[in-house]
Design a protein around this motif. Structure first.
Motif, PDB file in Angstrom:
ATOM      1  N   GLY A 160      14.410  15.904   6.573  1.00 22.20           N
ATOM      2  CA  GLY A 160      14.542  14.457   6.680  1.00 22.20           C
ATOM      3  C   GLY A 160      13.248  13.720   6.942  1.00 22.20           C
ATOM      4  N   LYS A 161      13.413  12.513   7.495  1.00 15.77           N
ATOM      5  CA  LYS A 161      12.281  11.601   7.707  1.00 15.77           C
ATOM      6  C   LYS A 161      11.156  12.199   8.538  1.00 15.77           C
ATOM      7  CE  LYS A 161      14.585   7.190   7.186  1.00 15.77           C
ATOM      8  NZ  LYS A 161      14.888   5.901   7.778  1.00 15.77           N
ATOM      9  N   THR A 162      11.474  13.069   9.468  1.00 13.42           N
ATOM     10  CA  THR A 162      10.431  13.654  10.307  1.00 13.42           C
ATOM     11  C   THR A 162       9.919  14.979   9.752  1.00 13.42           C
ATOM     12  OG1 THR A 162      12.034  14.798  11.700  1.00 13.42           O
ATOM     13  CG2 THR A 162      11.364  12.578  12.388  1.00 13.42           C
ATOM     14  N   GLY A 163      10.480  15.412   8.635  1.00 12.46           N
ATOM     15  CA  GLY A 163      10.100  16.695   8.044  1.00 12.46           C
ATOM     16  C   GLY A 163       9.516  16.530   6.661  1.00 12.46           C
ATOM     17  N   ALA A 164      10.228  17.065   5.674  1.00  8.75           N
ATOM     18  CA  ALA A 164       9.742  17.082   4.292  1.00  8.75           C
ATOM     19  C   ALA A 164       9.447  15.683   3.764  1.00  8.75           C
ATOM     20  CB  ALA A 164      10.747  17.786   3.390  1.00  8.75           C
ATOM     21  N   VAL A 165      10.274  14.718   4.087  1.00 11.38           N
ATOM     22  CA  VAL A 165      10.069  13.347   3.604  1.00 11.38           C
ATOM     23  C   VAL A 165       8.716  12.817   4.088  1.00 11.38           C
ATOM     24  CG1 VAL A 165      10.930  10.970   3.742  1.00 11.38           C
ATOM     25  CG2 VAL A 165      12.536  12.864   3.396  1.00 11.38           C
ATOM     26  N   PHE A 188       3.659  10.947  -2.412  1.00  8.31           N
ATOM     27  CA  PHE A 188       4.862  10.983  -3.242  1.00  8.31           C
ATOM     28  C   PHE A 188       5.897   9.986  -2.733  1.00  8.31           C
ATOM     29  CE2 PHE A 188       2.995  15.151  -3.975  1.00  8.31           C
ATOM     30  CZ  PHE A 188       3.027  15.209  -5.368  1.00  8.31           C
ATOM     31  N   VAL A 189       6.775   9.575  -3.627  1.00 11.18           N
ATOM     32  CA  VAL A 189       7.856   8.657  -3.289  1.00 11.18           C
ATOM     33  C   VAL A 189       9.115   9.474  -3.033  1.00 11.18           C
ATOM     34  CG1 VAL A 189       9.322   6.790  -4.155  1.00 11.18           C
ATOM     35  CG2 VAL A 189       6.869   6.794  -4.663  1.00 11.18           C
ATOM     36  N   VAL A 190       9.695   9.276  -1.866  1.00  8.51           N
ATOM     37  CA  VAL A 190      10.968   9.907  -1.530  1.00  8.51           C
ATOM     38  C   VAL A 190      11.928   8.783  -1.175  1.00  8.51           C
ATOM     39  CG1 VAL A 190      12.147  11.570  -0.068  1.00  8.51           C
ATOM     40  CG2 VAL A 190       9.751  11.940  -0.670  1.00  8.51           C
ATOM     41  N   LEU A 232       5.733  14.833   2.335  1.00  9.28           N
ATOM     42  CA  LEU A 232       5.573  14.426   0.937  1.00  9.28           C
ATOM     43  C   LEU A 232       5.025  13.005   0.838  1.00  9.28           C
ATOM     44  CD1 LEU A 232       8.820  16.051  -0.433  1.00  9.28           C
ATOM     45  CD2 LEU A 232       6.473  16.710  -1.048  1.00  9.28           C
ATOM     46  N   GLY A 233       5.454  12.132   1.725  1.00 14.85           N
ATOM     47  CA  GLY A 233       4.929  10.760   1.751  1.00 14.85           C
ATOM     48  C   GLY A 233       3.439  10.738   2.044  1.00 14.85           C
ATOM     49  N   LEU A 238      13.115  13.278  -4.075  1.00 14.60           N
ATOM     50  CA  LEU A 238      11.702  13.134  -4.402  1.00 14.60           C
ATOM     51  C   LEU A 238      11.656  12.619  -5.835  1.00 14.60           C
ATOM     52  CD1 LEU A 238       8.640  13.641  -4.195  1.00 14.60           C
ATOM     53  CD2 LEU A 238       9.111  16.054  -4.673  1.00 14.60           C
ATOM     54  N   VAL A 239      11.023  11.481  -6.045  1.00 16.05           N
ATOM     55  CA  VAL A 239      11.004  10.850  -7.374  1.00 16.05           C
ATOM     56  C   VAL A 239       9.607  11.020  -7.973  1.00 16.05           C
ATOM     57  CG1 VAL A 239      11.379   8.723  -8.663  1.00 16.05           C
ATOM     58  CG2 VAL A 239      12.711   9.170  -6.584  1.00 16.05           C
TER      59      VAL A 239
END
Length: 98
Positions: A77-82, A90-92, A85-86, A44-45
């Protein structure tokens, strides 16, 4: 085993508070306090710093709801926290060096 988590209570402000907590406690202190570990795939940036997305989202959820999640409760991953947050703006990014 992962569960279906209702992320709607979590706001951008909750995520920012979790990142501030991470900076204040340091990685080891944050992981000990919230029960998560370092990231392996994504970062997470935010403000040119990198954070573990799953751990930050878990802490943000705890801040928002008062309920502590374990790492097995949701995907990182992509289907979860990413994804969550997106959706919050947010940028991940894929972790560097992989």
């Amino acid at each position: 085993m992962t569960h279906s988590i209702d992320w709607t209570p979590v706001t951008r402000a909750d995520v920012i508070i979790a990142m501030e907590d991470y900076r204040r406690l340091g990685a080891d202190g944050f992981f000990a306090a919230h029960g998560f570990g370092p990231t392996t795939t994504y970062d997470l940036v935010w403000e040119e710093l990198r954070y573990p997305p799953k751990a930050i989202l878990g802490a943000a959820y705890e801040h928002a709801t008062g309920t502590k999640l374990a790492p097995v409760d949701f995907e990182g991953g992509k289907t979860g926290a990413v994804r969550v947050l997106g959706k919050l703006g947010f940028v991940v990014e894929q972790r560097r060096g992989r």
